[in-house]
Design an enzyme around this catalytic site. Structure first.
Site, PDB file in Angstrom:
ATOM      1  N   SER A 248      43.732  28.515  35.977  1.00 49.06           N
ATOM      2  CA  SER A 248      45.007  29.021  36.444  1.00 49.06           C
ATOM      3  C   SER A 248      46.344  28.205  35.343  1.00 49.06           C
ATOM      4  O   SER A 248      46.140  27.147  35.326  1.00 49.06           O
ATOM      5  CB  SER A 248      45.543  28.659  37.668  1.00 49.06           C
ATOM      6  OG  SER A 248      46.801  29.007  38.114  1.00 49.06           O
TER       7      SER A 248
ATOM      8  N   LYS B  47      44.334  36.850  48.328  1.00 51.39           N
ATOM      9  CA  LYS B  47      45.752  37.231  48.576  1.00 51.39           C
ATOM     10  C   LYS B  47      45.670  38.357  49.819  1.00 51.39           C
ATOM     11  O   LYS B  47      46.883  38.212  50.503  1.00 51.39           O
ATOM     12  CB  LYS B  47      46.115  38.073  47.185  1.00 51.39           C
ATOM     13  CG  LYS B  47      46.694  37.546  46.137  1.00 51.39           C
ATOM     14  CD  LYS B  47      47.090  38.359  45.118  1.00 51.39           C
ATOM     15  CE  LYS B  47      47.184  37.673  43.587  1.00 51.39           C
ATOM     16  NZ  LYS B  47      47.633  38.595  42.732  1.00 51.39           N
TER      17      LYS B  47
ATOM     18  N   ASN C 113      51.172  36.759  47.345  1.00 56.74           N
ATOM     19  CA  ASN C 113      50.922  35.812  46.274  1.00 56.74           C
ATOM     20  C   ASN C 113      51.735  34.487  46.391  1.00 56.74           C
ATOM     21  O   ASN C 113      51.488  33.604  45.587  1.00 56.74           O
ATOM     22  CB  ASN C 113      50.801  36.162  44.977  1.00 56.74           C
ATOM     23  CG  ASN C 113      52.221  36.742  44.422  1.00 56.74           C
ATOM     24  OD1 ASN C 113      53.214  36.778  45.368  1.00 56.74           O
ATOM     25  ND2 ASN C 113      52.679  36.704  43.283  1.00 56.74           N
TER      26      ASN C 113
ATOM     27  N   GLY D 222      44.144  52.274  37.971  1.00 56.54           N
ATOM     28  CA  GLY D 222      43.582  51.290  39.009  1.00 56.54           C
ATOM     29  C   GLY D 222      44.248  51.675  40.283  1.00 56.54           C
ATOM     30  O   GLY D 222      45.488  51.933  40.408  1.00 56.54           O
TER      31      GLY D 222
ATOM     32  N   GLY E 205      43.433  48.956  42.809  1.00 58.75           N
ATOM     33  CA  GLY E 205      43.117  47.721  43.485  1.00 58.75           C
ATOM     34  C   GLY E 205      44.447  46.954  44.017  1.00 58.75           C
ATOM     35  O   GLY E 205      45.489  47.745  44.192  1.00 58.75           O
ATOM     36  N   GLY E 206      44.282  45.691  44.315  1.00 58.45           N
ATOM     37  CA  GLY E 206      45.467  45.043  44.956  1.00 58.45           C
ATOM     38  C   GLY E 206      46.559  45.085  44.161  1.00 58.45           C
ATOM     39  O   GLY E 206      47.711  45.104  44.290  1.00 58.45           O
ATOM     40  N   ALA E 207      46.217  44.665  42.894  1.00 55.71           N
ATOM     41  CA  ALA E 207      47.493  44.725  41.729  1.00 55.71           C
ATOM     42  C   ALA E 207      48.130  45.748  41.383  1.00 55.71           C
ATOM     43  O   ALA E 207      49.451  46.064  41.714  1.00 55.71           O
ATOM     44  CB  ALA E 207      46.876  44.250  40.229  1.00 55.71           C
TER      45      ALA E 207
ATOM     46  N   TYR F 149      45.492  39.498  30.301  1.00 61.24           N
ATOM     47  CA  TYR F 149      46.106  38.865  29.126  1.00 61.24           C
ATOM     48  C   TYR F 149      44.810  37.962  28.614  1.00 61.24           C
ATOM     49  O   TYR F 149      44.184  37.691  29.376  1.00 61.24           O
ATOM     50  CB  TYR F 149      47.394  37.978  29.327  1.00 61.24           C
ATOM     51  CG  TYR F 149      47.193  36.997  30.626  1.00 61.24           C
ATOM     52  CD1 TYR F 149      47.627  37.475  31.835  1.00 61.24           C
ATOM     53  CD2 TYR F 149      46.448  35.769  30.263  1.00 61.24           C
ATOM     54  CE1 TYR F 149      47.348  36.605  32.892  1.00 61.24           C
ATOM     55  CE2 TYR F 149      46.553  34.956  31.335  1.00 61.24           C
ATOM     56  CZ  TYR F 149      46.797  35.310  32.551  1.00 61.24           C
ATOM     57  OH  TYR F 149      46.499  34.444  33.632  1.00 61.24           O
TER      58      TYR F 149
ATOM     59  N   GLY G 160      49.380  41.069  30.010  1.00 60.62           N
ATOM     60  CA  GLY G 160      50.159  40.777  31.247  1.00 60.62           C
ATOM     61  C   GLY G 160      50.805  39.387  31.218  1.00 60.62           C
ATOM     62  O   GLY G 160      50.999  38.789  32.415  1.00 60.62           O
TER      63      GLY G 160
HETATM   64  P1  NDP Z   1      40.864  44.668  42.251  1.00 59.00           P
HETATM   65  O1  NDP Z   1      39.598  44.132  42.569  1.00 59.00           O
HETATM   66  O2  NDP Z   1      41.522  44.801  43.583  1.00 59.00           O
HETATM   67  O3  NDP Z   1      40.854  46.180  41.662  1.00 59.00           O
HETATM   68  C1  NDP Z   1      40.137  46.155  40.554  1.00 59.00           C
HETATM   69  C2  NDP Z   1      40.289  47.714  39.978  1.00 59.00           C
HETATM   70  O4  NDP Z   1      39.618  47.956  38.704  1.00 59.00           O
HETATM   71  C3  NDP Z   1      39.925  48.877  41.015  1.00 59.00           C
HETATM   72  O5  NDP Z   1      41.113  49.787  40.888  1.00 59.00           O
HETATM   73  C4  NDP Z   1      38.775  49.249  40.276  1.00 59.00           C
HETATM   74  O6  NDP Z   1      38.142  50.579  40.248  1.00 59.00           O
HETATM   75  C5  NDP Z   1      38.927  49.083  38.836  1.00 59.00           C
HETATM   76  N1  NDP Z   1      38.055  48.831  37.963  1.00 59.00           N
HETATM   77  C6  NDP Z   1      37.093  47.748  38.012  1.00 59.00           C
HETATM   78  N2  NDP Z   1      36.132  47.573  36.888  1.00 59.00           N
HETATM   79  C7  NDP Z   1      36.362  48.946  36.546  1.00 59.00           C
HETATM   80  C8  NDP Z   1      35.761  49.503  35.345  1.00 59.00           C
HETATM   81  N3  NDP Z   1      34.587  49.081  34.684  1.00 59.00           N
HETATM   82  N4  NDP Z   1      36.200  50.827  34.694  1.00 59.00           N
HETATM   83  C9  NDP Z   1      37.161  51.415  35.397  1.00 59.00           C
HETATM   84  N5  NDP Z   1      37.757  50.778  36.495  1.00 59.00           N
HETATM   85  C10 NDP Z   1      37.377  49.636  36.681  1.00 59.00           C
HETATM   86  O7  NDP Z   1      41.641  43.713  41.224  1.00 59.00           O
HETATM   87  P2  NDP Z   1      43.212  43.573  41.327  1.00 59.00           P
HETATM   88  O8  NDP Z   1      43.875  44.784  41.325  1.00 59.00           O
HETATM   89  O9  NDP Z   1      43.611  42.136  41.830  1.00 59.00           O
HETATM   90  O10 NDP Z   1      43.280  43.110  39.506  1.00 59.00           O
HETATM   91  C11 NDP Z   1      43.478  43.934  38.622  1.00 59.00           C
HETATM   92  C12 NDP Z   1      43.663  43.366  37.172  1.00 59.00           C
HETATM   93  O11 NDP Z   1      45.045  43.087  37.349  1.00 59.00           O
HETATM   94  C13 NDP Z   1      42.940  42.112  36.953  1.00 59.00           C
HETATM   95  O12 NDP Z   1      42.698  42.152  35.542  1.00 59.00           O
HETATM   96  C14 NDP Z   1      44.002  40.938  37.056  1.00 59.00           C
HETATM   97  O13 NDP Z   1      43.449  39.881  36.416  1.00 59.00           O
HETATM   98  C15 NDP Z   1      45.254  41.501  36.713  1.00 59.00           C
HETATM   99  N6  NDP Z   1      46.472  40.960  37.380  1.00 59.00           N
HETATM  100  C16 NDP Z   1      47.094  40.314  36.704  1.00 59.00           C
HETATM  101  C17 NDP Z   1      48.437  39.760  37.112  1.00 59.00           C
HETATM  102  C18 NDP Z   1      49.354  39.144  36.111  1.00 59.00           C
HETATM  103  O14 NDP Z   1      50.238  38.294  36.373  1.00 59.00           O
HETATM  104  N7  NDP Z   1      49.277  39.457  34.755  1.00 59.00           N
HETATM  105  C19 NDP Z   1      48.818  39.621  38.608  1.00 59.00           C
HETATM  106  C20 NDP Z   1      47.567  40.411  39.458  1.00 59.00           C
HETATM  107  C21 NDP Z   1      46.482  40.966  38.882  1.00 59.00           C
HETATM  108  P3  NDP Z   1      37.301  51.195  41.724  1.00 59.00           P
HETATM  109  O15 NDP Z   1      38.405  51.118  42.866  1.00 59.00           O
HETATM  110  O16 NDP Z   1      36.776  52.540  41.382  1.00 59.00           O
HETATM  111  O17 NDP Z   1      36.223  50.041  41.943  1.00 59.00           O
END
Ligand code: NDP
Length: 283
Positions: free
Chosen positions: A15, A66, A87, A127, A129-131, A226, A248
């Site tokens: 981190s 989170k 967060n 995407g 997911g959480g972000a 990043y 990022g």
């Molecule tokens: P999650 O695990 O919650 O979600 C992951 C997402 O990525 C899902 O939508 C998933 O799709 C998709 N995914 C994973 N692998 C693949 C792949 N090979 N091909 C296509 N889609 C894929 O992760 P987060 O949302 O928490 O984080 C996402 C990104 O954001 C990370 O890289 C994290 O480091 C970055 N981030 C950066 C921050 C910053 O301050 N710069 C802050 C927060 C996050 P599916 O639903 O189909 O599984």
């Protein structure tokens, strides 16, 4: 007395938050210590409770805690409630206040650091997911022309879009910017001014199966991930004609500045810290 803050995660050694917050504290003359704390995967609640008992004033929360942090809070900001994830924690007696500064960090990085307006823009968010969830409301608040959420699993993108029905225009409502959802193929034949990668595909070095032609002239490709040099998404975006690419790191620094403001009531200057981190990453 020196105030204590920490980031909790697993893993957490990587981190950059201690470095960022220490630099903010120095620049704003705030008397605080900020540490990285590893919590056991099943030990987050206990770790926070121990930290509070030891006088901790506030904490950041990163992967994978989170959502658990969200459930732990006794009070939530509106943006954290909407994100379903927290967060930033602030402790005040028995109260645990939870916020989510990721979306504000992204919007500030794009609009202030990269000097790019979101208003009237066609945005593609990759995407679900959480972000992605955490940034949708702040993106919509900036009044883009439209937002398409595209995800590997289309059903997750659709469910996500549905949870923003009250602030988005869809086939069912007409409030706010238009929001649609689908899988990556849904983007074919469309073009976007801003494409944000909120998938974790770049983490595993994978490229996304995006059709060509999605990057409009003068478009910005933004990867939330990043690292040293271009991410796989940035490489793909350049190949497909994106005019500008960003990772990022700025979002990371801006979400930290927002957390610092919540805790200390002082907004730190981010330019120097971002430049320092960029230099350290490229070394
Ligand atoms: P999650 O695990 O919650 O979600 C992951 C997402 O990525 C899902 O939508 C998933 O799709 C998709 N995914 C994973 N692998 C693949 C792949 N090979 N091909 C296509 N889609 C894929 O992760 P987060 O949302 O928490 O984080 C996402 C990104 O954001 C990370 O890289 C994290 O480091 C970055 N981030 C950066 C921050 C910053 O301050 N710069 C802050 C927060 C996050 P599916 O639903 O189909 O599984």
């Amino acid at each position: 007395m020196t105030d204590l803050y920490a980031v909790f995660g697993n893993p957490v050694a990587h981190s950059k938050s201690p470095l960022i917050h220490s630099a903010f504290a120095q620049a704003t003359a705030q008397d605080l210590i900020y540490e990285a704390r590893l919590a056991a995967v099943d030990g987050f609640k206990q770790a926070i409770s121990d930290f509070q008992a030891a006088g901790g004033k506030g904490a950041n929360v990163t992967v994978p805690f989170k959502e658990e942090a969200y459930r732990l809070c006794t009070r939530l900001s509106e943006r954290a409630a909407r994100a379903g994830a927290v967060n930033t924690l602030a402790f005040n007696g028995a109260e645990i206040f939870g916020d989510n500064t990721d979306g504000a960090g992204l919007v500030r990085d794009i609009t202030v650091n990269l000097r790019r307006s979101l208003a009237g823009q066609r945005i593609l968010l990759l995407g679900a997911g959480g972000a992605a969830r955490g940034v949708i409301a702040p993106l919509l608040a900036a009044q883009p022309a439209s937002l398409l959420i595209a995800n590997r699993s289309a059903d997750k993108a659709a469910a996500l879009a549905k949870s923003f029905l009250d602030i988005a225009a869809t086939t069912e409502t007409t409030v706010g910017p238009r929001v649609n959802a689908g899988n990556f193929a849904e983007t074919a034949g469309k073009s976007f001014d801003i494409v944000i990668n909120a998938t974790s595909a770049s983490l595993s070095g994978e490229s996304l199966p995006l059709p060509s032609g999605i990057f409009a002239a003068a478009s910005l490709a933004y990867d939330m991930m990043y690292g040293r040099g271009d991410t796989p998404f940035m490489v793909l975006a350049r190949q497909q004609g994106a005019a500008h690419c960003a990772d990022g790191l700025g979002m990371l620094v801006e979400q930290a500045a927002e957390a610092f403001f919540i805790w200390r009531g002082v907004r730190p200057e981010t330019t120097a810290v971002l430049a320092e981190l960029r230099t350290a990453l490229s070394a």
